[in-house]
Design a protein around this motif. Sequence first.
Motif, PDB file in Angstrom:
ATOM      1  N   UNK A 315       0.958  -1.192  -0.053  1.00 43.92           N
ATOM      2  CA  UNK A 315      -0.071   0.041  -0.059  1.00 43.92           C
ATOM      3  C   UNK A 315       0.958   1.321  -0.131  1.00 43.92           C
ATOM      4  N   UNK A 316       0.825   1.891  -0.985  1.00 42.20           N
ATOM      5  CA  UNK A 316       1.571   3.300  -1.129  1.00 42.20           C
ATOM      6  C   UNK A 316       0.997   4.664  -0.939  1.00 42.20           C
ATOM      7  N   UNK A 317      -0.198   4.359  -0.759  1.00 34.20           N
ATOM      8  CA  UNK A 317      -1.017   5.525  -0.520  1.00 34.20           C
ATOM      9  C   UNK A 317      -1.971   5.747  -1.747  1.00 34.20           C
ATOM     10  N   UNK A 318      -3.045   6.383  -1.428  1.00 33.47           N
ATOM     11  CA  UNK A 318      -4.305   6.466  -2.496  1.00 33.47           C
ATOM     12  C   UNK A 318      -3.647   6.871  -3.856  1.00 33.47           C
ATOM     13  N   UNK A 326      -4.160   1.120 -10.381  1.00 32.19           N
ATOM     14  CA  UNK A 326      -5.477   1.526 -10.897  1.00 32.19           C
ATOM     15  C   UNK A 326      -6.689   1.460  -9.902  1.00 32.19           C
ATOM     16  N   UNK A 327      -6.412   1.598  -8.845  1.00 38.70           N
ATOM     17  CA  UNK A 327      -7.215   1.369  -7.744  1.00 38.70           C
ATOM     18  C   UNK A 327      -6.783   2.163  -6.601  1.00 38.70           C
ATOM     19  N   UNK A 328      -7.616   2.605  -5.570  1.00 41.10           N
ATOM     20  CA  UNK A 328      -7.244   3.175  -4.244  1.00 41.10           C
ATOM     21  C   UNK A 328      -6.475   2.339  -3.333  1.00 41.10           C
TER      22      UNK A 328
END
Length: 409
Positions: A315-318, A326-328
């Motif tokens: 998870x690299x941030x939104x 390609x998604x949050x």
Amino acid sequence: MREKITDLITVMLPLLLVVLLSQYSKSVDLEFNLNTPEVIQSWGYPVEIHNITTEDGFLLQLHRIPYGRDTPSSDIHSPRPVIFLQHGFLCSSFDWVANLPHQSAGFVFADAGFDVWLGNFRGNTYSRKHVSLNPDKDPAFWDWSWDQIAMYDLPAMIGKALEVSGQESLYYTGFSMGTLTMFAKLSTDPSFSKYIKKYFALAPVGTIKHARGVFSFLGRHFGKDYQEYVNKYGSDELFGSSWLFRKVVKYTCGLFDTLEELCSDITMLFVGTSSDNWNQTRIPVYLAHTPAGSSSNVMAHLDQMFSYGGTPAFDMGEEKNLKIYGQKLPPQYNFTSIKDVPIYLFWSEDDWLSTKQDLEETLFAQLNPQLVQGSYRISNYNHLHFIWGTNVAEKVYKRIIDIVAVDQK
């Protein structure tokens, strides 16, 4: 001026402590000061060093034991089954030769007639190079997680082993993160299974949501803060091997039996308290080689698995997630897509990092039951027993040898 004096004291005090304690320390095993190829040679085994470059430019070093110590000269060039041994987080190829020859996987498999290959993930002691990035100057060198290890390191290393050995497939044995990354690779690239004859997973990891011990404490109290720090300031080297750390280990853990026991007890607070089949006198040797270094992104990724459960990509941030995925939110690895690889799981209820509950929620639940050819519960094993246990050869390695022997008939 005061700041300079403070900095000088900060540097000099540990060095002074090392010098003073060195006058009273007991001797440590020879392997303390040797690297992996030197350890292999010291026991009378042949060793080769192979270097490869991953698709994204990292230079990885592999160590090979092509045949056993007592192999007759007439059989040296005979074809033999290839087994690839892959270490876990913050570890290195050393872990497979860390004990005596009759206890260490690298030597046990070589003497059993295997062509043994020892992998090294990017960022550790033996794989700390890149075609263009300097690990000491370029933060981009450390901008990766175990996603990239699965995507690039495994195919590069396994491809090299197959190329040199002249074979089309091999037996893969992973420990801890060496299992997580292989499960991830096989789930995202099912065609990769054609290179794996059988997959032996030691202390297998699908997630670590229910991890116990010190890691659980740190994850609960500092995990999210650590993730935010890494996202804000970027990744860096994590626990790289250093001269000073090795000296501190030698002149603390290796000083007296009491301190040796203390270092052993501290180690078990991370992995599980089962202490049978554990050579306490080897602790200074283990700690001289481990931790061997990785990226702080990997630790942040593990913290995310602990915090959220499941097996998500990093998870690299939104904003970055939208750009990369390609998604949050990052996608989840789906182990139900793994096909055509016979899998053998070796696990323990006394393992605090590969817990039974985590296995039940991921690997046991998602892996196709027809692929899981064996699930072996080993009693009284902590996480590190699967590589450093004094009886692991009998409990695990010889079982693998017997399983492979059926294929060779």
